[in-house]
Design a protein around this motif. Structure first.
Motif: not given
Length: 442
Positions: A166-172, A186-198, A220-228
Protein backbone atom coordinates in the motif's frame (compact mmCIF):
# COMPACT_ATOMS: atom_id res chain seq x y z
CA UNK A 1 55.20 21.15 -30.35
CA UNK A 2 54.66 18.12 -28.18
CA UNK A 3 56.08 18.19 -24.67
CA UNK A 4 57.39 15.21 -22.76
CA UNK A 5 57.55 14.58 -19.02
CA UNK A 6 60.94 14.98 -17.41
CA UNK A 7 63.20 12.00 -16.82
CA UNK A 8 66.01 11.60 -14.34
CA UNK A 9 68.91 9.15 -14.49
CA UNK A 10 72.31 8.77 -12.89
CA UNK A 11 75.22 9.27 -15.25
CA UNK A 12 78.36 7.27 -14.54
CA UNK A 13 81.68 8.98 -14.01
CA UNK A 14 82.93 8.17 -17.51
CA UNK A 15 79.50 8.70 -19.11
CA UNK A 16 79.58 5.24 -20.68
CA UNK A 17 75.91 4.64 -19.72
CA UNK A 18 74.61 7.70 -21.54
CA UNK A 19 73.14 5.73 -24.44
CA UNK A 20 71.46 3.26 -22.08
CA UNK A 21 69.88 6.11 -20.10
CA UNK A 22 68.49 7.66 -23.28
CA UNK A 23 67.11 4.33 -24.52
CA UNK A 24 65.54 3.45 -21.15
CA UNK A 25 63.87 6.84 -20.75
CA UNK A 26 62.67 6.83 -24.37
CA UNK A 27 61.08 3.40 -23.93
CA UNK A 28 59.45 4.61 -20.70
CA UNK A 29 58.04 7.69 -22.44
CA UNK A 30 56.94 5.85 -25.58
CA UNK A 31 55.02 3.24 -23.55
CA UNK A 32 53.07 5.87 -21.53
CA UNK A 33 49.94 7.62 -22.77
CA UNK A 34 48.95 10.57 -20.58
CA UNK A 35 46.44 13.29 -21.56
CA UNK A 36 47.33 16.83 -20.45
CA UNK A 37 44.77 19.65 -20.44
CA UNK A 38 46.67 22.48 -22.10
CA UNK A 39 43.79 24.94 -22.54
CA UNK A 40 40.46 24.94 -20.67
CA UNK A 41 38.14 27.99 -20.80
CA UNK A 42 36.88 29.44 -17.54
CA UNK A 43 33.61 27.83 -16.48
CA UNK A 44 34.30 24.60 -18.35
CA UNK A 45 35.05 21.38 -16.46
CA UNK A 46 36.75 18.45 -18.21
CA UNK A 47 36.89 14.95 -16.69
CA UNK A 48 38.16 11.78 -18.31
CA UNK A 49 38.54 8.04 -17.75
CA UNK A 50 41.50 6.14 -19.23
CA UNK A 51 40.74 2.54 -20.26
CA UNK A 52 44.13 0.82 -20.43
CA UNK A 53 45.17 -2.40 -22.25
CA UNK A 54 45.64 -4.24 -18.94
CA UNK A 55 41.93 -3.78 -18.17
CA UNK A 56 42.31 -1.00 -15.63
CA UNK A 57 40.23 2.18 -15.78
CA UNK A 58 41.94 5.26 -14.34
CA UNK A 59 39.98 8.39 -13.54
CA UNK A 60 41.76 11.56 -14.67
CA UNK A 61 44.93 9.52 -15.24
CA UNK A 62 46.85 7.79 -18.03
CA UNK A 63 48.10 4.36 -19.07
CA UNK A 64 51.57 2.96 -18.43
CA UNK A 65 53.40 0.08 -20.12
CA UNK A 66 51.34 0.20 -23.29
CA UNK A 67 52.88 -2.43 -25.62
CA UNK A 68 53.92 -1.74 -29.17
CA UNK A 69 50.84 -1.76 -31.45
CA UNK A 70 48.73 -1.63 -28.29
CA UNK A 71 45.93 0.88 -27.77
CA UNK A 72 44.18 2.73 -24.97
CA UNK A 73 40.86 4.56 -25.04
CA UNK A 74 39.92 7.76 -23.22
CA UNK A 75 36.39 8.91 -22.41
CA UNK A 76 36.10 12.66 -21.84
CA UNK A 77 33.17 14.46 -20.21
CA UNK A 78 32.91 18.22 -20.79
CA UNK A 79 30.59 20.16 -18.48
CA UNK A 80 29.68 23.84 -18.87
CA UNK A 81 29.30 25.36 -15.40
CA UNK A 82 28.49 28.76 -16.87
CA UNK A 83 27.62 30.27 -20.24
CA UNK A 84 30.37 31.23 -22.65
CA UNK A 85 30.04 34.58 -24.31
CA UNK A 86 31.82 33.31 -27.43
CA UNK A 87 32.81 29.88 -28.80
CA UNK A 88 36.07 28.61 -27.38
CA UNK A 89 38.39 25.61 -27.47
CA UNK A 90 39.60 22.86 -25.15
CA UNK A 91 43.09 21.66 -26.07
CA UNK A 92 44.12 18.20 -24.89
CA UNK A 93 47.66 16.98 -25.48
CA UNK A 94 48.66 13.31 -25.44
CA UNK A 95 52.31 12.84 -24.55
CA UNK A 96 54.16 11.81 -27.66
CA UNK A 97 51.02 11.61 -29.81
CA UNK A 98 50.01 15.21 -30.52
CA UNK A 99 46.93 17.25 -29.63
CA UNK A 100 43.16 16.96 -29.73
CA UNK A 101 41.20 20.22 -30.05
CA UNK A 102 37.54 20.41 -29.00
CA UNK A 103 35.48 23.33 -30.31
CA UNK A 104 32.81 24.18 -27.71
CA UNK A 105 30.00 26.67 -27.42
CA UNK A 106 27.07 27.03 -25.01
CA UNK A 107 23.40 27.50 -25.73
CA UNK A 108 21.99 29.13 -22.63
CA UNK A 109 18.57 30.26 -23.90
CA UNK A 110 16.31 28.50 -26.40
CA UNK A 111 14.73 30.56 -29.13
CA UNK A 112 11.41 29.01 -28.26
CA UNK A 113 11.52 30.73 -24.87
CA UNK A 114 10.00 33.94 -26.26
CA UNK A 115 6.41 34.77 -25.41
CA UNK A 116 5.32 34.61 -29.06
CA UNK A 117 6.20 30.89 -29.24
CA UNK A 118 3.85 29.89 -26.43
CA UNK A 119 0.63 28.04 -27.35
CA UNK A 120 -2.03 28.63 -24.69
CA UNK A 121 -4.64 25.93 -23.92
CA UNK A 122 -2.90 23.65 -26.36
CA UNK A 123 -4.66 20.51 -27.60
CA UNK A 124 -1.39 18.66 -27.04
CA UNK A 125 -1.72 19.56 -23.36
CA UNK A 126 -5.41 18.50 -23.32
CA UNK A 127 -6.40 22.18 -23.04
CA UNK A 128 -5.03 22.22 -19.49
CA UNK A 129 -1.79 24.08 -20.08
CA UNK A 130 0.54 25.87 -22.46
CA UNK A 131 2.83 24.15 -24.94
CA UNK A 132 6.28 25.76 -24.60
CA UNK A 133 9.57 24.64 -26.15
CA UNK A 134 8.18 21.17 -26.88
CA UNK A 135 6.78 20.47 -23.39
CA UNK A 136 3.52 21.15 -21.58
CA UNK A 137 3.38 23.72 -18.79
CA UNK A 138 0.22 22.77 -16.88
CA UNK A 139 -2.13 25.07 -14.99
CA UNK A 140 -2.50 24.86 -11.21
CA UNK A 141 -5.29 22.25 -11.35
CA UNK A 142 -3.53 19.74 -13.62
CA UNK A 143 -0.28 17.79 -13.89
CA UNK A 144 1.28 15.07 -15.91
CA UNK A 145 3.36 15.00 -19.10
CA UNK A 146 0.38 16.23 -21.15
CA UNK A 147 -1.55 17.82 -18.25
CA UNK A 148 -3.91 14.87 -18.32
CA UNK A 149 -4.21 14.47 -14.54
CA UNK A 150 -6.12 16.50 -12.02
CA UNK A 151 -4.14 17.37 -8.94
CA UNK A 152 -7.16 16.57 -6.77
CA UNK A 153 -6.86 12.81 -7.19
CA UNK A 154 -3.32 12.57 -8.61
CA UNK A 155 -4.45 9.88 -11.05
CA UNK A 156 -4.40 6.18 -10.40
CA UNK A 157 -2.16 5.74 -7.33
CA UNK A 158 -2.42 1.95 -7.62
CA UNK A 159 -0.01 2.14 -10.55
CA UNK A 160 2.57 3.57 -8.17
CA UNK A 161 2.42 0.63 -5.78
CA UNK A 162 4.64 -2.39 -6.21
CA UNK A 163 2.91 -5.74 -5.83
CA UNK A 164 0.37 -5.93 -3.02
CA UNK A 165 1.89 -3.14 -0.94
CA UNK A 166 0.00 0.00 0.00
CA UNK A 167 3.11 2.17 -0.06
CA UNK A 168 3.32 4.65 -2.91
CA UNK A 169 6.62 4.87 -4.76
CA UNK A 170 8.38 2.93 -2.00
CA UNK A 171 8.16 6.03 0.19
CA UNK A 172 10.99 7.48 -1.89
CA UNK A 173 9.00 9.67 -4.28
CA UNK A 174 5.55 10.96 -5.13
CA UNK A 175 2.93 9.63 -7.49
CA UNK A 176 1.68 11.84 -10.30
CA UNK A 177 -0.76 10.47 -12.85
CA UNK A 178 0.09 6.90 -11.99
CA UNK A 179 3.82 7.51 -12.38
CA UNK A 180 6.46 7.73 -9.67
CA UNK A 181 8.75 10.72 -9.51
CA UNK A 182 11.66 9.69 -7.30
CA UNK A 183 13.82 11.79 -5.01
CA UNK A 184 17.59 12.23 -5.14
CA UNK A 185 19.53 9.26 -6.54
CA UNK A 186 16.53 6.95 -6.16
CA UNK A 187 15.13 5.67 -9.43
CA UNK A 188 13.03 2.88 -10.92
CA UNK A 189 9.41 2.41 -11.85
CA UNK A 190 8.46 2.28 -8.15
CA UNK A 191 11.51 4.16 -6.79
CA UNK A 192 12.86 0.84 -5.58
CA UNK A 193 16.45 1.28 -6.75
CA UNK A 194 19.32 3.38 -5.47
CA UNK A 195 22.29 4.47 -7.56
CA UNK A 196 24.55 3.69 -4.60
CA UNK A 197 23.68 0.00 -5.02
CA UNK A 198 25.59 -0.05 -8.30
CA UNK A 199 29.24 -0.94 -7.83
CA UNK A 200 31.90 1.69 -8.27
CA UNK A 201 35.16 0.93 -10.00
CA UNK A 202 38.64 1.60 -8.70
CA UNK A 203 38.45 4.98 -10.43
CA UNK A 204 35.55 6.00 -8.14
CA UNK A 205 32.98 6.12 -10.95
CA UNK A 206 29.68 4.28 -10.86
CA UNK A 207 30.01 1.23 -13.12
CA UNK A 208 33.60 2.39 -13.74
CA UNK A 209 32.31 4.89 -16.28
CA UNK A 210 31.93 2.04 -18.81
CA UNK A 211 28.35 1.14 -18.00
CA UNK A 212 25.03 2.50 -16.76
CA UNK A 213 23.22 1.90 -13.51
CA UNK A 214 19.85 0.38 -14.36
CA UNK A 215 16.97 -0.84 -12.25
CA UNK A 216 15.71 -4.36 -12.85
CA UNK A 217 12.37 -5.20 -11.30
CA UNK A 218 12.73 -7.75 -8.52
CA UNK A 219 16.53 -7.54 -8.60
CA UNK A 220 17.42 -3.96 -7.83
CA UNK A 221 20.05 -1.63 -9.19
CA UNK A 222 22.94 -3.15 -11.11
CA UNK A 223 25.43 -2.14 -13.76
CA UNK A 224 24.70 -2.75 -17.41
CA UNK A 225 28.06 -2.70 -19.12
CA UNK A 226 28.88 -1.20 -22.46
CA UNK A 227 30.04 -3.46 -25.26
CA UNK A 228 33.55 -4.69 -24.55
CA UNK A 229 33.22 -4.56 -20.76
CA UNK A 230 31.97 -6.97 -18.09
CA UNK A 231 31.89 -7.52 -14.34
CA UNK A 232 29.70 -6.20 -11.55
CA UNK A 233 31.35 -2.81 -11.81
CA UNK A 234 32.03 -3.01 -15.59
CA UNK A 235 35.76 -2.76 -14.90
CA UNK A 236 36.71 -5.93 -16.79
CA UNK A 237 37.52 -5.60 -20.45
CA UNK A 238 36.49 -8.45 -22.75
CA UNK A 239 39.28 -7.59 -25.16
CA UNK A 240 41.83 -10.43 -25.20
CA UNK A 241 44.52 -8.65 -27.21
CA UNK A 242 46.51 -7.90 -24.04
CA UNK A 243 46.60 -11.66 -23.27
CA UNK A 244 47.96 -12.81 -26.63
CA UNK A 245 51.31 -14.61 -26.66
CA UNK A 246 52.69 -16.78 -29.46
CA UNK A 247 49.46 -16.09 -31.33
CA UNK A 248 47.34 -17.75 -28.61
CA UNK A 249 45.42 -16.53 -25.59
CA UNK A 250 47.75 -16.82 -22.59
CA UNK A 251 50.06 -19.03 -24.66
CA UNK A 252 47.37 -21.73 -24.57
CA UNK A 253 47.99 -22.33 -20.86
CA UNK A 254 45.38 -20.07 -19.24
CA UNK A 255 42.30 -17.92 -19.68
CA UNK A 256 42.02 -14.18 -20.17
CA UNK A 257 40.05 -12.46 -17.40
CA UNK A 258 39.74 -8.68 -17.25
CA UNK A 259 42.55 -8.32 -19.76
CA UNK A 260 44.96 -10.41 -17.67
CA UNK A 261 46.01 -14.04 -17.92
CA UNK A 262 44.93 -16.54 -15.29
CA UNK A 263 47.06 -19.67 -15.59
CA UNK A 264 45.55 -23.17 -15.52
CA UNK A 265 48.12 -24.63 -13.11
CA UNK A 266 50.24 -23.48 -10.21
CA UNK A 267 53.29 -24.73 -12.11
CA UNK A 268 52.63 -22.18 -14.84
CA UNK A 269 53.45 -18.53 -14.30
CA UNK A 270 54.33 -15.34 -16.12
CA UNK A 271 52.32 -12.43 -17.43
CA UNK A 272 51.16 -14.55 -20.36
CA UNK A 273 51.38 -18.00 -18.62
CA UNK A 274 54.42 -18.58 -20.80
CA UNK A 275 56.66 -19.93 -18.02
CA UNK A 276 56.28 -23.52 -16.86
CA UNK A 277 58.62 -24.70 -14.13
CA UNK A 278 58.07 -28.44 -14.58
CA UNK A 279 56.80 -28.61 -18.15
CA UNK A 280 58.49 -29.90 -21.26
CA UNK A 281 57.01 -27.85 -24.07
CA UNK A 282 59.34 -29.10 -26.78
CA UNK A 283 56.46 -30.71 -28.68
CA UNK A 284 54.88 -27.28 -29.03
CA UNK A 285 57.63 -26.22 -31.44
CA UNK A 286 58.29 -29.56 -33.17
CA UNK A 287 56.22 -28.91 -36.29
CA UNK A 288 57.72 -25.48 -36.85
CA UNK A 289 61.23 -26.85 -36.39
CA UNK A 290 60.65 -29.57 -38.98
CA UNK A 291 59.18 -26.94 -41.30
CA UNK A 292 62.05 -24.46 -40.97
CA UNK A 293 64.92 -26.96 -40.98
CA UNK A 294 63.17 -29.52 -43.17
CA UNK A 295 64.35 -27.90 -46.40
CA UNK A 296 67.73 -29.59 -45.85
CA UNK A 297 66.54 -33.14 -45.20
CA UNK A 298 66.26 -36.11 -47.54
CA UNK A 299 62.54 -35.35 -47.78
CA UNK A 300 62.45 -31.55 -48.29
CA UNK A 301 59.50 -29.61 -46.86
CA UNK A 302 57.70 -26.76 -48.56
CA UNK A 303 59.17 -23.53 -47.10
CA UNK A 304 55.92 -21.67 -47.80
CA UNK A 305 54.27 -23.69 -45.05
CA UNK A 306 56.58 -22.05 -42.51
CA UNK A 307 54.93 -18.64 -42.81
CA UNK A 308 52.56 -19.30 -39.90
CA UNK A 309 55.53 -20.29 -37.71
CA UNK A 310 57.17 -16.90 -38.19
CA UNK A 311 53.91 -15.26 -37.15
CA UNK A 312 53.41 -17.39 -34.02
CA UNK A 313 57.04 -17.40 -32.86
CA UNK A 314 60.12 -15.23 -33.15
CA UNK A 315 62.13 -17.76 -35.21
CA UNK A 316 65.89 -17.60 -35.66
CA UNK A 317 67.50 -20.22 -37.93
CA UNK A 318 71.21 -20.85 -37.43
CA UNK A 319 74.07 -23.05 -38.57
CA UNK A 320 76.48 -21.82 -35.90
CA UNK A 321 75.27 -21.67 -32.31
CA UNK A 322 74.48 -18.02 -31.38
CA UNK A 323 75.70 -16.64 -28.07
CA UNK A 324 72.28 -15.74 -26.70
CA UNK A 325 71.13 -19.36 -26.42
CA UNK A 326 73.87 -20.24 -23.93
CA UNK A 327 71.72 -19.00 -21.07
CA UNK A 328 70.38 -20.88 -18.05
CA UNK A 329 66.74 -20.41 -19.05
CA UNK A 330 67.19 -21.83 -22.56
CA UNK A 331 65.38 -25.14 -23.14
CA UNK A 332 67.06 -27.64 -25.47
CA UNK A 333 64.90 -29.97 -27.54
CA UNK A 334 65.41 -32.63 -30.19
CA UNK A 335 63.84 -35.68 -31.82
CA UNK A 336 64.36 -38.18 -34.63
CA UNK A 337 61.88 -38.16 -37.50
CA UNK A 338 60.53 -41.10 -39.46
CA UNK A 339 63.10 -40.48 -42.21
CA UNK A 340 65.97 -40.89 -39.68
CA UNK A 341 66.73 -37.16 -39.45
CA UNK A 342 67.95 -35.65 -36.17
CA UNK A 343 66.40 -32.23 -35.41
CA UNK A 344 67.55 -29.83 -32.69
CA UNK A 345 66.02 -26.58 -31.47
CA UNK A 346 66.09 -24.24 -28.47
CA UNK A 347 63.48 -21.95 -27.04
CA UNK A 348 63.54 -19.22 -24.42
CA UNK A 349 60.30 -19.00 -22.42
CA UNK A 350 59.05 -15.94 -20.69
CA UNK A 351 60.34 -12.74 -22.34
CA UNK A 352 57.47 -10.59 -21.04
CA UNK A 353 58.56 -7.61 -23.09
CA UNK A 354 57.57 -9.56 -26.19
CA UNK A 355 54.40 -11.34 -27.30
CA UNK A 356 56.19 -14.29 -28.91
CA UNK A 357 58.59 -16.90 -27.57
CA UNK A 358 62.10 -16.96 -29.00
CA UNK A 359 62.66 -20.11 -31.10
CA UNK A 360 66.13 -21.03 -32.36
CA UNK A 361 66.22 -23.74 -35.05
CA UNK A 362 69.42 -25.60 -35.91
CA UNK A 363 69.66 -25.96 -39.68
CA UNK A 364 72.38 -28.61 -39.38
CA UNK A 365 70.00 -31.56 -39.71
CA UNK A 366 71.72 -34.97 -39.58
CA UNK A 367 69.90 -37.56 -41.68
CA UNK A 368 71.13 -41.18 -41.34
CA UNK A 369 71.01 -42.94 -44.74
CA UNK A 370 72.99 -46.06 -43.65
CA UNK A 371 71.42 -49.54 -43.49
CA UNK A 372 70.13 -50.62 -40.14
CA UNK A 373 71.90 -53.94 -39.32
CA UNK A 374 69.19 -54.98 -36.87
CA UNK A 375 66.51 -54.80 -39.51
CA UNK A 376 68.74 -56.72 -41.93
CA UNK A 377 69.20 -59.55 -39.41
CA UNK A 378 65.50 -59.66 -38.68
CA UNK A 379 64.80 -59.76 -42.42
CA UNK A 380 67.22 -62.68 -42.99
CA UNK A 381 65.73 -64.66 -40.10
CA UNK A 382 62.24 -64.15 -41.43
CA UNK A 383 63.35 -65.18 -44.93
CA UNK A 384 64.97 -68.42 -43.62
CA UNK A 385 61.86 -69.29 -41.62
CA UNK A 386 59.59 -68.72 -44.60
CA UNK A 387 61.89 -70.75 -46.89
CA UNK A 388 62.03 -73.62 -44.37
CA UNK A 389 58.25 -73.75 -44.11
CA UNK A 390 58.03 -73.78 -47.90
CA UNK A 391 60.50 -76.71 -48.24
CA UNK A 392 58.67 -78.76 -45.58
CA UNK A 393 55.37 -78.21 -47.35
CA UNK A 394 56.92 -79.18 -50.72
CA UNK A 395 58.45 -82.39 -49.27
CA UNK A 396 55.13 -83.33 -47.71
CA UNK A 397 53.33 -82.86 -51.01
CA UNK A 398 55.88 -85.05 -52.92
CA UNK A 399 55.80 -87.94 -50.39
CA UNK A 400 52.04 -87.90 -50.30
CA UNK A 401 51.92 -88.06 -54.10
CA UNK A 402 54.34 -91.05 -54.25
CA UNK A 403 52.49 -92.97 -51.52
CA UNK A 404 49.28 -92.55 -53.44
CA UNK A 405 50.92 -93.90 -56.63
CA UNK A 406 52.21 -97.06 -54.82
CA UNK A 407 48.84 -97.71 -53.36
CA UNK A 408 47.07 -97.43 -56.68
CA UNK A 409 49.57 -99.91 -58.28
CA UNK A 410 49.00 -102.43 -55.51
CA UNK A 411 45.26 -102.25 -56.00
CA UNK A 412 45.70 -102.69 -59.77
CA UNK A 413 47.89 -105.85 -59.36
CA UNK A 414 45.43 -107.39 -57.00
CA UNK A 415 42.63 -106.94 -59.45
CA UNK A 416 44.60 -108.67 -62.26
CA UNK A 417 45.42 -111.92 -60.30
CA UNK A 418 42.86 -114.83 -61.07
CA UNK A 419 42.59 -118.26 -59.23
CA UNK A 420 40.43 -121.45 -60.16
CA UNK A 421 37.35 -121.81 -58.14
CA UNK A 422 37.81 -125.70 -57.57
CA UNK A 423 41.51 -126.41 -57.32
CA UNK A 424 44.90 -124.92 -57.28
CA UNK A 425 47.14 -125.40 -60.33
CA UNK A 426 49.76 -126.93 -58.04
CA UNK A 427 47.40 -129.46 -56.53
CA UNK A 428 47.86 -133.18 -57.48
CA UNK A 429 45.11 -135.60 -56.64
CA UNK A 430 46.34 -138.58 -54.49
CA UNK A 431 43.78 -141.04 -56.00
CA UNK A 432 44.82 -143.30 -58.94
CA UNK A 433 42.12 -145.06 -61.07
CA UNK A 434 43.00 -148.53 -62.70
CA UNK A 435 40.61 -150.30 -65.19
CA UNK A 436 40.43 -154.20 -64.96
CA UNK A 437 39.52 -155.62 -68.37
CA UNK A 438 38.66 -159.00 -66.99
CA UNK A 439 36.09 -157.60 -64.72
CA UNK A 440 34.10 -156.30 -67.60
CA UNK A 441 34.01 -159.77 -69.33
CA UNK A 442 32.67 -161.34 -66.30
Amino acid sequence: GTSFPGAVGELSSNSDNLVNLIVENYESISSTILPILKTVPEGIKVDHVANCPDGSANKDGGCDSVPILGSASFKFTVTAEQCLENPDQVVIEFTGFGQVILDISTLCQCECGSFSDKEGSSEICNGNGEFQCGVCVCDDQHSGEFCECQNADKGDVDQCRYGNTTIECNSAGHCVCGKCFCSGEIFGKYCECDVSDCKKGSNGLVCSGTGTCECEEGVGAECKCEEGWSGKDCSCTTDTSSCMFNGKICDGAGVCECGKCKCNSSNIEGKYCQKCNFCNRCDLYKNCTVCVAGTRTINPKDPDECESCNIAYNVTAYTETPDNINQDNVKICGFESDDNCQYEWHYIPGPEDQTRNLLFVNLNVDCDTSINILWVIIGVILAVVVLGIFIICLWKCITTYKDKQEYNKFVEDMNMTKFASTQSPLYECPITHVNNPIAKKM
